[in-house]
Structures are given as C-alpha cells and as structure tokens.
Motif scaffolding. Structure first.
Motif, PDB file in Angstrom:
ATOM      1  N   MET A  96       9.977 -21.315  50.118  1.00 40.13           N
ATOM      2  CA  MET A  96       9.805 -21.130  48.682  1.00 40.13           C
ATOM      3  C   MET A  96       8.444 -21.678  48.239  1.00 40.13           C
ATOM      4  O   MET A  96       8.004 -22.704  48.717  1.00 40.13           O
ATOM      5  N   GLU A  97       7.823 -20.960  47.351  1.00 40.03           N
ATOM      6  CA  GLU A  97       6.475 -21.342  46.930  1.00 40.03           C
ATOM      7  C   GLU A  97       6.509 -22.480  45.915  1.00 40.03           C
ATOM      8  O   GLU A  97       7.347 -22.503  45.032  1.00 40.03           O
ATOM      9  N   ASN A  98       5.557 -23.387  46.091  1.00 43.86           N
ATOM     10  CA  ASN A  98       5.513 -24.539  45.184  1.00 43.86           C
ATOM     11  C   ASN A  98       4.667 -24.278  43.945  1.00 43.86           C
ATOM     12  O   ASN A  98       4.591 -25.113  43.060  1.00 43.86           O
ATOM     13  N   LYS A  99       4.060 -23.086  43.893  1.00 41.52           N
ATOM     14  CA  LYS A  99       3.169 -22.787  42.755  1.00 41.52           C
ATOM     15  C   LYS A  99       3.954 -22.686  41.435  1.00 41.52           C
ATOM     16  O   LYS A  99       3.371 -22.770  40.359  1.00 41.52           O
ATOM     17  N   ASN A 100       5.274 -22.517  41.537  1.00 37.86           N
ATOM     18  CA  ASN A 100       6.088 -22.375  40.320  1.00 37.86           C
ATOM     19  C   ASN A 100       6.393 -23.720  39.659  1.00 37.86           C
ATOM     20  O   ASN A 100       6.994 -23.757  38.599  1.00 37.86           O
ATOM     21  N   ILE A 101       6.004 -24.804  40.317  1.00 40.66           N
ATOM     22  CA  ILE A 101       6.405 -26.119  39.814  1.00 40.66           C
ATOM     23  C   ILE A 101       5.801 -26.424  38.447  1.00 40.66           C
ATOM     24  O   ILE A 101       6.469 -26.993  37.588  1.00 40.66           O
ATOM     25  N   ASN A 102       4.566 -25.996  38.224  1.00 42.05           N
ATOM     26  CA  ASN A 102       3.961 -26.241  36.900  1.00 42.05           C
ATOM     27  C   ASN A 102       4.731 -25.525  35.807  1.00 42.05           C
ATOM     28  O   ASN A 102       4.970 -26.075  34.729  1.00 42.05           O
ATOM     29  N   GLU A 103       5.135 -24.297  36.094  1.00 44.46           N
ATOM     30  CA  GLU A 103       5.923 -23.533  35.106  1.00 44.46           C
ATOM     31  C   GLU A 103       7.280 -24.209  34.870  1.00 44.46           C
ATOM     32  O   GLU A 103       7.757 -24.299  33.750  1.00 44.46           O
ATOM     33  N   LEU A 104       7.860 -24.708  35.961  1.00 42.12           N
ATOM     34  CA  LEU A 104       9.137 -25.418  35.860  1.00 42.12           C
ATOM     35  C   LEU A 104       8.989 -26.681  35.009  1.00 42.12           C
ATOM     36  O   LEU A 104       9.824 -26.976  34.151  1.00 42.12           O
ATOM     37  N   ARG A 105       7.915 -27.407  35.217  1.00 41.01           N
ATOM     38  CA  ARG A 105       7.675 -28.623  34.412  1.00 41.01           C
ATOM     39  C   ARG A 105       7.488 -28.270  32.941  1.00 41.01           C
ATOM     40  O   ARG A 105       7.985 -28.952  32.056  1.00 41.01           O
ATOM     41  N   LYS A 106       6.769 -27.177  32.701  1.00 40.32           N
ATOM     42  CA  LYS A 106       6.451 -26.794  31.321  1.00 40.32           C
ATOM     43  C   LYS A 106       7.707 -26.275  30.587  1.00 40.32           C
ATOM     44  O   LYS A 106       8.038 -26.721  29.497  1.00 40.32           O
ATOM     45  N   ASN A 107       8.396 -25.348  31.220  1.00 37.54           N
ATOM     46  CA  ASN A 107       9.512 -24.679  30.534  1.00 37.54           C
ATOM     47  C   ASN A 107      10.879 -25.288  30.828  1.00 37.54           C
ATOM     48  O   ASN A 107      11.856 -24.986  30.160  1.00 37.54           O
ATOM     49  N   GLY A 108      10.961 -26.096  31.877  1.00 40.52           N
ATOM     50  CA  GLY A 108      12.255 -26.675  32.252  1.00 40.52           C
ATOM     51  C   GLY A 108      13.074 -25.761  33.129  1.00 40.52           C
ATOM     52  O   GLY A 108      14.174 -26.109  33.554  1.00 40.52           O
ATOM     53  N   ILE A 109      12.535 -24.570  33.408  1.00 38.50           N
ATOM     54  CA  ILE A 109      13.311 -23.583  34.181  1.00 38.50           C
ATOM     55  C   ILE A 109      12.369 -22.523  34.747  1.00 38.50           C
ATOM     56  O   ILE A 109      11.334 -22.218  34.143  1.00 38.50           O
ATOM     57  N   ILE A 110      12.723 -21.985  35.908  1.00 34.86           N
ATOM     58  CA  ILE A 110      12.051 -20.787  36.418  1.00 34.86           C
ATOM     59  C   ILE A 110      13.109 -19.827  36.951  1.00 34.86           C
ATOM     60  O   ILE A 110      14.178 -20.261  37.383  1.00 34.86           O
ATOM     61  N   ARG A 111      12.786 -18.563  36.896  1.00 32.08           N
ATOM     62  CA  ARG A 111      13.688 -17.552  37.449  1.00 32.08           C
ATOM     63  C   ARG A 111      13.031 -16.962  38.689  1.00 32.08           C
ATOM     64  O   ARG A 111      11.863 -16.584  38.646  1.00 32.08           O
ATOM     65  N   ILE A 112      13.787 -16.873  39.776  1.00 30.26           N
ATOM     66  CA  ILE A 112      13.218 -16.366  41.025  1.00 30.26           C
ATOM     67  C   ILE A 112      14.058 -15.205  41.565  1.00 30.26           C
ATOM     68  O   ILE A 112      15.213 -15.398  41.946  1.00 30.26           O
ATOM     69  N   PRO A 113      13.464 -14.005  41.584  1.00 28.61           N
ATOM     70  CA  PRO A 113      14.208 -12.877  42.142  1.00 28.61           C
ATOM     71  C   PRO A 113      14.316 -12.977  43.663  1.00 28.61           C
ATOM     72  O   PRO A 113      13.450 -13.593  44.310  1.00 28.61           O
ATOM     73  N   ASN A 114      15.348 -12.369  44.201  1.00 27.43           N
ATOM     74  CA  ASN A 114      15.551 -12.306  45.667  1.00 27.43           C
ATOM     75  C   ASN A 114      15.434 -13.672  46.344  1.00 27.43           C
ATOM     76  O   ASN A 114      14.796 -13.806  47.379  1.00 27.43           O
ATOM     77  N   PHE A 115      16.044 -14.651  45.765  1.00 28.69           N
ATOM     78  CA  PHE A 115      16.008 -16.005  46.317  1.00 28.69           C
ATOM     79  C   PHE A 115      16.818 -16.073  47.612  1.00 28.69           C
ATOM     80  O   PHE A 115      16.457 -16.742  48.568  1.00 28.69           O
ATOM     81  N   LEU A 116      17.927 -15.351  47.580  1.00 33.09           N
ATOM     82  CA  LEU A 116      18.851 -15.357  48.729  1.00 33.09           C
ATOM     83  C   LEU A 116      18.716 -14.018  49.455  1.00 33.09           C
ATOM     84  O   LEU A 116      18.741 -12.968  48.814  1.00 33.09           O
ATOM     85  N   ASP A 117      18.570 -14.061  50.786  1.00 35.12           N
ATOM     86  CA  ASP A 117      18.457 -12.816  51.548  1.00 35.12           C
ATOM     87  C   ASP A 117      19.811 -12.100  51.597  1.00 35.12           C
ATOM     88  O   ASP A 117      20.865 -12.722  51.404  1.00 35.12           O
ATOM     89  N   THR A 118      19.779 -10.800  51.854  1.00 32.85           N
ATOM     90  CA  THR A 118      21.016  -9.996  51.779  1.00 32.85           C
ATOM     91  C   THR A 118      22.064 -10.452  52.804  1.00 32.85           C
ATOM     92  O   THR A 118      23.259 -10.418  52.525  1.00 32.85           O
ATOM     93  N   TYR A 119      21.615 -10.910  53.971  1.00 32.99           N
ATOM     94  CA  TYR A 119      22.561 -11.361  55.003  1.00 32.99           C
ATOM     95  C   TYR A 119      23.374 -12.557  54.497  1.00 32.99           C
ATOM     96  O   TYR A 119      24.604 -12.552  54.526  1.00 32.99           O
ATOM     97  N   ASN A 120      22.671 -13.568  53.981  1.00 34.79           N
ATOM     98  CA  ASN A 120      23.382 -14.754  53.485  1.00 34.79           C
ATOM     99  C   ASN A 120      24.157 -14.458  52.204  1.00 34.79           C
ATOM    100  O   ASN A 120      25.226 -15.025  51.986  1.00 34.79           O
ATOM    101  N   LEU A 121      23.623 -13.591  51.366  1.00 33.55           N
ATOM    102  CA  LEU A 121      24.335 -13.230  50.136  1.00 33.55           C
ATOM    103  C   LEU A 121      25.728 -12.688  50.482  1.00 33.55           C
ATOM    104  O   LEU A 121      26.739 -13.131  49.934  1.00 33.55           O
TER     105      LEU A 121
END
Ligand SMILES: [Fe+2]
Length: 272
Positions: free
Chosen positions: A1-26
């Motif tokens: 998972m990319e750490n570049k979203n951390i600033n957005e997470l700090r700012k907004n308190g939340i991030i949304r990530i599509p396709n976080f879980l691969d289809t096999y594990n889902l």
C-alpha cells in the motif's frame, strides 16, 4: 500500500482506496464470513490478530478457523498495514483487533446502521463520575474498514464529515488537560450541545490550526439529522474497496435498504 495517501488521511481524517483487497482474498474472506454470518461484537466475529492467538486455534485443532484466520492475518502483513499506521501515528503501533461481521438488511428497517457519532467519546456517558479517566487524546485508533459487499447511497456505506477528527481531537485534548469540562459529545446532538457552551467553543476554535474550521464544521452538522438528511455524505464503493480513517472522525453507518452488508476491519493503536 502506498504511503503517499498519509497526508490526505491526516488532513481529512479518512481516505478511500479502491481495489484494496484482491479478488482471491475477497472471495475467500467473504465465503468464510457467510458460513456463520456473525453479528458485530459476537465471539465469532473476532479474528486471530497474533501468532499466539493463531496457536490457540491450532491447539484446539480448529483447523478450518486456523487456516481462515491465518489468511486474514497474512493479508495485514502483506499490505504492511502496521507500517502504514506507524507512519500515520508517527509512533510504534500494534494491531489491536481484527473482526469481520454481517449486517442483515432486514434488521435495520430503514434506520441508519449506527447514527452519527464519534468514537472515543466515553459512549456519551452523562455521569462524569462514572468515567474512570480521560485518556490521552493521542490514544486513538486507525481503522482499515474493508467492504466485502458493494455499498452505495442508503446501502451500508460509512458516511463521514471530512476533517471532523480535528475538532474531536481538540475536545478530547481540552478535557484531558482539564481546560474544559466533560459533558457528553458522542452523538450529533451531544456534539452540538457541547460546542454551544462558550468555553468549549472558544477552546476548540482557538486550538485549531484554522479557527474557521469549527464554524465550517458546525455549519455542516447544523441540519444533519438521521431522520431527514438520509443520504447526505453517502457514497459508492465496491466489494474489495476500503476506507482508512481516524476513529475520531464524525461518522455513521448509513441506512441499509437494499442488501446485506459484510465488512472486515483491522484496527491499529499507537504505543504511547
Ligand atoms: Fe464508530
């Protein structure tokens, strides 16, 4: 998972990530939960979160659960969720809980799964004497909330007010440092009442990086009501997508009108 979203997470308190879980594990995770359809908080909703807990499953010869739980556990390792949470907290952290549960649409009868609230607010306790201690405001979880079924407007998404984690952080900080007095601030009407108290309003606005943020927040929640603004702040995500959020954010489980919902959560806390 990319750490570049951390600033957005700090700012907004939340991030949304599509396709976080691969289809096999889902497919694998979903099939496991569908076997027992555990309710939130029930003993079978909890997943082993450490090698020690996995060993207990093995010693009990509960091989089906051991294998399934190991897959959930392994996924967190593969995705380096702990590493992500440590960067977010700026401190060492630990996995405090993994759970997965099933929400039956028929049970909710047009009501929100959970009405608007913030976590870590002592459950809205009205008697201050019943609260043992006001914990360090930094003692807050980061939640990885993975949808195992599709969610959309009026169907099971976790709605949220962006940036509201900064307001609730100041509330917890002010109470912990004895700068303002505790009164309930868990649900929406409690938060409104709490911030109507002049001393509380002044403390929170003066301690925010931008004092206007409090008025923006109060404007947003002014007409927010579970009974009227049903789908304000709702959104659409697919099975396998995830949100990652600071549990201080003001949020709710929206109504569940069209289909059942399954979620998987990984919860991390900082060592303080
Ligand atoms: Fe919550």
């Amino acid at each position: 998972m990319e750490n570049k979203n951390i600033n957005e997470l700090r700012k907004n308190g939340i991030i949304r990530i599509p396709n976080f879980l691969d289809t096999y594990n889902l497919k694998k995770f979903k099939n496991f939960i569908l076997k027992e359809k555990p309710c939130k908080g029930s003993s079978n909703s909890y997943i082993s979160k450490s090698y020690k807990e996995l060993m207990f499953k093995l010693l009990k010869l509960d091989l089906v659960k051991f294998q399934a739980h190991y897959s959930f556990f392994k996924f967190a390792k593969k995705m380096k969720l702990k590493n992500f949470s440590q960067i977010y907290f700026g401190k060492k952290s630990y996995l405090s809980m993994i759970d997965s549960y099933y929400n039956n649409q028929k049970k909710f009868d047009n009501k929100s799964i959970i009405p608007w609230h913030t976590d870590m607010a002592h459950g809205g306790q009205t008697d201050v004497n019943k609260i043992k201690e006001f914990p360090n405001p930094l003692d807050v979880s980061l939640k990885f909330f993975i949808y195992l079924t599709d969610v959309y407007k009026d169907n099971g998404c976790m709605s949220y007010i962006p940036c509201s984690h900064r307001i609730t952080f100041q509330i917890r900080k002010g109470i912990h440092e004895n700068k303002i007095d505790y009164s309930p601030y868990c649900n929406l009407s409690e938060i409104k009442s709490f911030l109507k108290i002049k001393k509380n309003y002044n403390y929170v606005s003066q301690n925010l990086d931008n004092s206007d943020d409090l008025d923006v927040f109060l404007d947003k929640i002014q007409n927010l009501d579970d009974l009227k603004s049903f789908d304000d702040y709702d959104y659409e995500m697919k099975a396998g997508d995830a949100i990652i959020f600071d549990e201080g954010i003001v949020h709710r489980g929206s109504r569940l009108i069209h289909s059942d919902r399954i979620v998987l959560r990984y919860i991390y806390r900082p060592y303080l």
